[in-house]
Design a protein around this motif. Structure first.
Motif, short mmCIF file in Angstrom:
data_model
loop_
_atom_site.label_atom_id
_atom_site.label_comp_id
_atom_site.label_asym_id
_atom_site.label_seq_id
_atom_site.Cartn_x
_atom_site.Cartn_y
_atom_site.Cartn_z
N ASN A 14 69.70 74.98 43.97
CA ASN A 14 68.86 74.92 45.16
C ASN A 14 67.49 74.34 44.82
O ASN A 14 66.90 73.61 45.59
CB ASN A 14 68.70 76.33 45.72
CG ASN A 14 68.53 76.30 47.23
OD1 ASN A 14 68.77 75.28 47.87
ND2 ASN A 14 68.11 77.41 47.80
N LEU B 6 67.56 70.47 44.44
CA LEU B 6 68.04 69.65 45.56
C LEU B 6 66.98 68.69 46.10
O LEU B 6 67.25 67.50 46.25
CB LEU B 6 68.58 70.55 46.68
CG LEU B 6 69.13 69.81 47.89
CD1 LEU B 6 70.26 68.90 47.48
CD2 LEU B 6 69.59 70.78 48.95
N PRO B 7 65.77 69.17 46.41
CA PRO B 7 64.77 68.22 46.94
C PRO B 7 64.53 67.04 46.01
O PRO B 7 64.33 65.92 46.48
CB PRO B 7 63.52 69.07 47.12
CG PRO B 7 63.77 70.36 46.47
CD PRO B 7 65.22 70.54 46.35
N TYR B 8 64.55 67.30 44.71
CA TYR B 8 64.30 66.19 43.79
C TYR B 8 65.40 65.15 43.87
O TYR B 8 65.15 63.94 43.82
CB TYR B 8 64.16 66.71 42.35
CG TYR B 8 62.92 67.55 42.17
CD1 TYR B 8 63.01 68.93 42.06
CD2 TYR B 8 61.66 66.95 42.15
CE1 TYR B 8 61.87 69.70 41.92
CE2 TYR B 8 60.52 67.72 42.01
CZ TYR B 8 60.63 69.10 41.89
OH TYR B 8 59.52 69.86 41.77
N LEU C 3 67.06 64.53 46.46
CA LEU C 3 66.94 63.85 47.75
C LEU C 3 65.87 62.77 47.75
O LEU C 3 66.03 61.72 48.36
CB LEU C 3 66.65 64.88 48.86
CG LEU C 3 67.81 65.81 49.23
CD1 LEU C 3 67.33 66.86 50.23
CD2 LEU C 3 68.96 65.01 49.81
N ILE C 4 64.77 63.04 47.05
CA ILE C 4 63.71 62.02 47.08
C ILE C 4 63.86 61.01 45.96
O ILE C 4 63.21 59.97 45.96
CB ILE C 4 62.29 62.64 47.01
CG1 ILE C 4 62.06 63.27 45.65
CG2 ILE C 4 62.04 63.58 48.14
CD1 ILE C 4 60.59 63.55 45.42
N PRO D 205 66.16 58.73 45.04
CA PRO D 205 66.44 57.32 45.35
C PRO D 205 65.24 56.59 45.91
O PRO D 205 64.90 55.50 45.44
CB PRO D 205 67.56 57.42 46.41
CG PRO D 205 68.16 58.75 46.24
CD PRO D 205 67.08 59.64 45.75
N ALA D 206 64.56 57.21 46.91
CA ALA D 206 63.42 56.54 47.51
C ALA D 206 62.29 56.37 46.50
O ALA D 206 61.64 55.32 46.44
CB ALA D 206 62.93 57.33 48.72
N ALA D 207 62.08 57.40 45.68
CA ALA D 207 61.00 57.34 44.71
C ALA D 207 61.27 56.25 43.67
O ALA D 207 60.39 55.44 43.36
CB ALA D 207 60.81 58.69 44.03
N PHE E 199 63.23 53.70 43.95
CA PHE E 199 63.18 52.41 44.62
C PHE E 199 61.74 51.93 44.75
O PHE E 199 61.43 50.76 44.50
CB PHE E 199 63.83 52.52 46.01
CG PHE E 199 64.05 51.20 46.67
CD1 PHE E 199 63.13 50.68 47.57
CD2 PHE E 199 65.19 50.46 46.39
CE1 PHE E 199 63.34 49.46 48.18
CE2 PHE E 199 65.40 49.23 46.99
CZ PHE E 199 64.48 48.73 47.88
N THR E 200 60.86 52.84 45.15
CA THR E 200 59.46 52.47 45.31
C THR E 200 58.85 52.06 43.98
O THR E 200 58.08 51.11 43.89
CB THR E 200 58.65 53.63 45.92
OG1 THR E 200 59.33 54.10 47.07
CG2 THR E 200 57.26 53.19 46.30
N VAL E 201 59.20 52.78 42.92
CA VAL E 201 58.68 52.40 41.61
C VAL E 201 59.18 51.00 41.24
O VAL E 201 58.43 50.14 40.79
CB VAL E 201 59.10 53.42 40.53
CG1 VAL E 201 58.82 52.88 39.15
CG2 VAL E 201 58.37 54.73 40.74
N LEU F 51 60.45 48.57 43.22
CA LEU F 51 60.13 47.44 44.09
C LEU F 51 58.73 47.45 44.65
O LEU F 51 58.42 46.67 45.53
CB LEU F 51 61.14 47.37 45.24
CG LEU F 51 62.34 46.51 44.80
CD1 LEU F 51 63.62 47.26 44.96
CD2 LEU F 51 62.37 45.20 45.54
N PHE F 52 57.90 48.36 44.14
CA PHE F 52 56.50 48.32 44.54
C PHE F 52 55.60 48.37 43.31
O PHE F 52 54.89 47.41 43.01
CB PHE F 52 56.19 49.47 45.51
CG PHE F 52 54.73 49.65 45.79
CD1 PHE F 52 54.07 50.80 45.42
CD2 PHE F 52 54.00 48.65 46.42
CE1 PHE F 52 52.72 50.97 45.66
CE2 PHE F 52 52.65 48.80 46.66
CZ PHE F 52 52.00 49.96 46.29
N LEU F 53 55.65 49.47 42.58
CA LEU F 53 54.77 49.60 41.43
C LEU F 53 55.06 48.53 40.37
O LEU F 53 54.15 47.91 39.82
CB LEU F 53 54.91 50.99 40.82
CG LEU F 53 54.35 52.14 41.64
CD1 LEU F 53 54.56 53.46 40.94
CD2 LEU F 53 52.87 51.92 41.93
#
Lengths: 282, 233, 277
Positions: free
Chosen positions: A3, A6-8, A10-11, A13-15, A17-19, A21-23
Motif C-alpha cells: 500500500n 502504490l503512489p510511487y 503511479l507517479i 511513469p509520469a515522473a 517521462f518528465t525527467v 523529456l524535460f530535464l
C-alpha cells in the motif's frame, strides 16, 4: 506492491517521462549552447548569435511584442470577465464563443489574420468599399514595420486572450460576493469596487495568467511567420532558422537559452511582484 | 422622526414570496431586533434597506428621506455583515478606514478617526494585521469599527452570532450593547431569539415573510406564542 | 453644489446598455475572422485573389480539393492524426495515474513531484525539441511519428496531471471505500466506481491533449522532414504556397480542432474550475 509503495508506482511513469523529456533535453540544450564546434566549452555560439545582424532586431521585436500584447490582453480579459459577472442569461454561451480561439493553432490564427491584412484582404476590401481610401493600404510589406507590428499584436491578442479569460473567470468565481457587497454599502462605486476589491483579490489568478502568457509571448513564432515571413524577426523564428535552414544546432541552442532565461526571469519577477502577504489571502 | 421607516415592503424571488407587505420603524436610540425562523425573510429585509436588493413594492425611509431609489453606495448606511465580510487583502487599519477612503477624505482625518474607532472596539494593537491573522471575535470588531467610522444614526447587524460558540457569543452581545449605549440606533437580525430579546428594546417577529409579533423585548419574551415557536417553550 | 445622485433604475439601464454593446463587440471580434477564413477557404482561386474581396463564400470547393490533392497534404493530415492520437493515449496513460496518486495519497516526494510538474510551466517546452533532433538520430527514432508524439506528450502531460488530479479529487473516497467493503479489490473498485464517474472528464482531457498535439507547430517543424504533420507542411510551404492553398490549409487546421473543443466545452470549464453560477 504494498500500500505504501502504490503512489510511487503511479507517479513513476509520469515522473520518469518528465525527467527524460524535460530535464534531460533541458540540460542537453544548455550544454550544447556552451559547446564550441571544435569541442570544449566556450561562448562562441553566443558570440555568433549576438554578432548576427538579425539578433538585435529579433530580441527587440520579441520584447516589444510581449510588452504590448500581454498588458493589452490582460485589460481585455479583465473587462470581459467583469462583463460576464453582470450577465444573467446567456453567460455560458458567451463564454463558449469567446473561448473558441483556444482550439485554434497559432499557425491557423496567423493565416486567418493574413486573410484580413494582406494586400487584397478583407481589411483593404472594406476600406475601399467604404470609400475611406482610394487604393489598398500596404500593411505587411517590407517597409511597413509599424503596421506589421500592429497586425501581429492584433492577431496575437485575438488568438491568445481566451486562456487569460478562462483563468480570470475561474478566479473571480472564487471571490465570495459579500466583499463586493460590503464595499458597495460603504460607498464604493463600480470602478472603486473593481480596483479596490476585485483586482486585489484576483492577485493569484493575475499572477498565473501573466506568467503563462508572458512565457508564451516570448515564444511567438507561427503567427509572425504566417503574417510576415522573415520580414519581422523574432527570437523563436531565428531559433527555427538556425536549426532548420542554416543547420547550425549550437547557435540555435544559444537562441533557445536566451528565450529560456527570459522566461525564467519574467516568471521570478511576477512571483515576487504579485505575491500575497501572509494572512491576506482569500 | 424614526431613523428607519419601512412601509409595505414586498419582495418575491420568482414564485417564492420572501416578504409580504412588511412595515417597521426604528426610533432614535432604539435597539430593535428582527427575529424569525431561517428563510422567513429577515436578512432579505436588511439587504433591501441597505440597497443590495430592491423591493418589488414599498418604500424605505432613513432619517426622514426616502432612499429606496438610491444605489447602495449612496445610502450612507452602516452594516455589519453575516460572516463580517472583512476584506482579506486589507489591514485592520485599511478595513476600518474603508468608508472614509471612499469619501476621499484627507489622510490626517482618516488616521485620527481610525485610531479613535480602534480604541472604541479594542483593536488599537492590531491595526497592521490582516484578517487571516485575527480571531473570529476580532474580525467582528473590525466589521463593527468599519461600520462606526461613518458615524451612522443606525447600525444594522445581520446575524452577528451565526456560527459562533456560546462563550464568544456573550462577548459579542456585550460589545453590541456597548455600541448601543453610545446612542446609536440598532437594527439587528438574529437567530438567537432569547438573548437578542433580553438585550433589545423592541422586537419584530417575522413568520413566512409577514409581521407576526411586535412588542417590547420583555413582552415578547413573556408571550406564550413566541415562547412556543422560538424560545423552546 | 453636488451632482444629483443616479437612481438604481437609471444605473441599471446604463449597465444593461454597456453590457449589450460590450458583449456584441466581443462576439463579433471573435467570430468575424473565423468567418473570413471560411469565406476564403470555400471560394475559388480567382475569388481569393480578387480585389475587392466578396464578403460571402462562393461555396466553391476548388481550393479545398486543390489542397487535399496536393502532393503530401493527405499524408501530412494522416500523420497529424496519428501523432495526436498517440499523444492522447500517452498523456492520459501517464497523467491519469499520477493525477490519481496526487488526489488520493500523501507520500514523501509528493511536493517535489508537484513542483516538477509546475516547473515545466516556466519553460517554453517546444524549444526542447532542438536537442532531441540529435538524440533521436542517435536512437534511430528521428523523423518518426512516435518521436514527435513523445514531445507532444511532454507538452500535454502537465495539463493531464493537473486535470486528472482535480477530476479524481472530485470523486469522494467513500465510494471506493464502500466498494472495498463489498469485497472489491482496489483495481475492481477503481474500474467499477471511479472510472464511470471520471470517464467524461478523462475523455475531455484526452481530447484536449489531442488538440494540443494537432495544433503544435514548432516541434513538428523542427523534428520532421519526410513524415511531416499538417502544421509542419503548411509552415514550411508558407513562402511558396498560393493564397488559396494557405486558406484552405488554415480551414483544415481549424475546423476539426474547434469542433472538438466545442463538443467538450462543458468539461473544459469544469476542468478549469469555472462553475455554473
Amino acid at each position: 506492491m504494498t500500500n505504501k509503495s502504490l503512489p510511487y508506482w503511479l507517479i513513476a511513469p509520469a515522473a520518469l517521462f518528465t525527467v527524460a523529456l524535460f530535464l534531460y533535453p533541458l540540460s542537453l540544450v544548455t550544454l550544447e549552447a556552451f559547446t564550441a564546434k571544435s569541442g570544449g566549452y566556450s561562448l562562441e555560439n553566443f558570440q555568433t548569435m549576438v554578432g548576427h545582424w538579425k539578433f538585435g532586431t529579433a530580441l527587440k521585436n520579441t520584447l516589444m511584442l510581449t510588452a504590448l500584447v500581454v498588458p493589452l490582453q490582460m485589460v481585455v480579459a479583465l473587462s470581459l470577465a467583469q462583463l460576464l459577472t453582470r450577465v444573467k442569461s446567456g453567460r455560458d454561451t458567451l463564454l463558449y464563443v469567446w473561448t473558441i480561439p483556444l482550439g485554434i493553432s497559432d499557425l491557423a490564427a496567423g493565416i486567418i489574420w493574413l486573410g484580413i491584412f494582406e494586400q487584397t484582404g478583407f481589411l483593404n476590401s472594406a476600406l475601399i468599399g467604404l470609400g475611406v481610401v482610394d487604393a489598398p493600404v500596404s500593411i505587411l510589406g517590407f517597409n511597413d514595420t509599424f503596421a506589421t507590428l500592429v497586425a501581429i499584436v492584433l492577431a496575437e491578442i485575438w488568438r491568445s486572450t481566451a486562456i487569460v479569460l478562462v483563468i480570470l473567470v475561474s478566479g473571480i468565481g472564487l471571490i465570495p460576493k459579500e466583499y463586493a457587497e460590503a464595499a458597495e454599502v460603504f460607498g464604493a462605486g463600480a470602478w472603486a469596487k473593481f480596483t479596490k476589491v476585485t483586482l486585489p483579490l484576483l492577485r493569484p489568478s493575475l499572477q498565473t495568467a501573466l506568467i503563462l502568457r508572458s512565457i508564451l509571448a516570448l515564444e511567438v513564432f507561427a503567427v509572425v511567420a504566417a503574417l510576415s515571413g522573415t520580414k519581422f524577426p523574432v527570437l523563436m523564428g531565428e531559433t527555427y532558422n538556425w536549426q532548420f535552414a542554416l543547420q547550425d544546432g549550437p547557435v540555435a541552442a544559444a537562441f533557445a537559452l536566451v528565450i529560456l532565461t527570459l522566461s525564467v526571469g519574467v516568471t521570478l519577477v511576477y512571483l515576487r511582484w504579485l505575491r500575497v502577504p501572509r494572512g491576506a489571502g482569500l | 422622526m424614526a431613523n428607519i421607516a419601512i412601509q409595505n415592503v414586498t419582495k418575491s424571488f420568482g414564485s417564492y414570496d420572501a416578504l409580504k407587505g412588511i412595515g417597521l420603524a426604528v426610533a432614535d436610540q432604539e435597539f430593535l431586533v428582527l427575529l424569525g425562523a431561517s428563510g422567513c425573510g429577515k436578512s432579505t429585509l436588511l439587504r433591501i434597506i441597505a440597497g443590495l436588493e430592491t423591493a418589488d413594492i414599498g418604500e424605505v425611509h432613513v432619517g426622514g428621506e426616502r432612499i429606496d431609489q438610491l444605489q447602495a453606495k449612496d445610502r450612507r448606511l452602516a452594516m455589519v455583515f453575516q460572516n463580517y465580510a472583512v476584506f482579506p487583502h486589507l489591514t485592520v487599519f485599511e478595513n476600518i478606514a474603508f468608508g472614509l477612503r471612499m469619501q476621499k477624505r484627507p489622510q490626517e482625518i482618516v488616521s485620527a478617526k481610525v485610531n479613535q474607532v480602534a480604541r472604541m472596539v479594542h483593536l488599537e494593537a492590531l491595526l497592521d494585521r490582516y484578517s487571516g491573522q485575527l480571531s473570529g471575535g476580532q474580525r467582528q470588531q473590525v466589521a463593527v469599527g468599519r461600520a462606526l467610522m461613518t458615524q451612522p444614526k443606525v447600525l444594522m447587524l445581520d446575524e452577528p452570532t451565526a456560527g459562533v460558540s456560546p462563550i464568544v457569543m456573550d462577548e459579542l452581545f456585550d460589545r453590541i450593547i456597548e455600541v448601543a449605549r453610545t446612542g446609536i440606533s440598532i437594527l439587528m437580525v438574529e437567530q438567537n431569539a432569547r438573548q437578542a430579546l433580553e438585550i433589545a428594546d423592541r422586537g419584530y417577529v417575522l413568520v413566512q415573510g409577514a409581521n407576526r409579533f411586535t412588542d417590547t423585548g420583555a413582552a415578547l419574551l413573556a408571550d406564550p406564542d413566541v415562547r412556543k415557536s422560538f424560545l423552546g417553550g | 453644489m453636488s451632482t444629483p445622485l443616479i437612481t438604481i433604475d437609471v444605473a441599471q439601464r446604463r449597465l444593461r446598455r454597456l453590457l449589450l454593446v460590450g458583449a456584441a463587440i466581443a462576439t463579433v471580434w471573435v467570430l468575424l475572422p473565423i468567418y473570413f477564413l471560411v469565406v476564403n477557404a470555400w471560394s475559388s482561386q480567382e475569388a481569393v485573389n480578387a480585389f475587392p474581396k466578396a464578403f460571402v463564400p462562393e461555396m466553391n470547393h476548388e481550393s479545398l480539393s486543390f489542397l487535399l490533392g496536393f502532393d503530401g497534404v493527405l499524408t501530412s493530415l494522416v500523420n497529424s492524426l496519428i501523432v495526436a492520437a498517440i499523444t492522447m493515449v500517452f498523456s492520459i496513460g501517464l497523467g491519469a495515474p499520477a493525477g490519481y496518486a496526487l488526489a488520493r495519497y500523501e507520500f514523501r516526494g509528493k511536493g517535489t513531484f508537484r513542483l516538477l510538474i509546475l516547473l515545466t510551466r516556466a519553460f517554453p517546452l517546444p524549444l526542447l525539441a532542438l536537442p532531441l533532433t540529435v538524440l533521436y538520430i542517435r536512437l534511430g527514432v528521428d523523423d518518426t511519428l512516435v518521436g514527435l508524439a513523445l514531445v507532444h506528450t511532454m507538452l500535454a502531460l502537465p495539463f493531464a496531471v493537473l486535470i486528472t488530479f482535480s477530476l479524481f479529487s472530485g470523486v469522494p473516497t467513500e465510494l471506493e471505500e464502500a466498494a472495498w467493503v463489498f469485497g472489491c479489490t482496489k483495481v475492481q473498485a477503481f474500474r467499477r466506481v471511479v472510472l464511470p464517474i471520471a470517464l467524461p472528464g478523462l475523455a475531455a482531457s484526452a481530447i484536449f491533449a489531442f488538440v494540443i498535439s494537432w495544433n503544435e507547430v514548432f516541434a513538428s517543424s523542427v523534428l520532421m522532414i519526410q513524415n511531416r504533420t499538417l502544421t509542419a507542411f503548411l509552415l514550411q510551404n508558407l513562402d511558396v504556397s498560393p493564397m488559396h492553398m494557405k486558406f484552405a490549409g488554415g480551414a483544415l487546421l481549424v475546423l476539426p480542432a474547434a469542433t472538438f473543443m466545442f463538443l467538450i466545452r462543458k468539461h473544459l470549464f469544469a476542468m478549469w474550475g469555472i462553475s455554473n453560477r
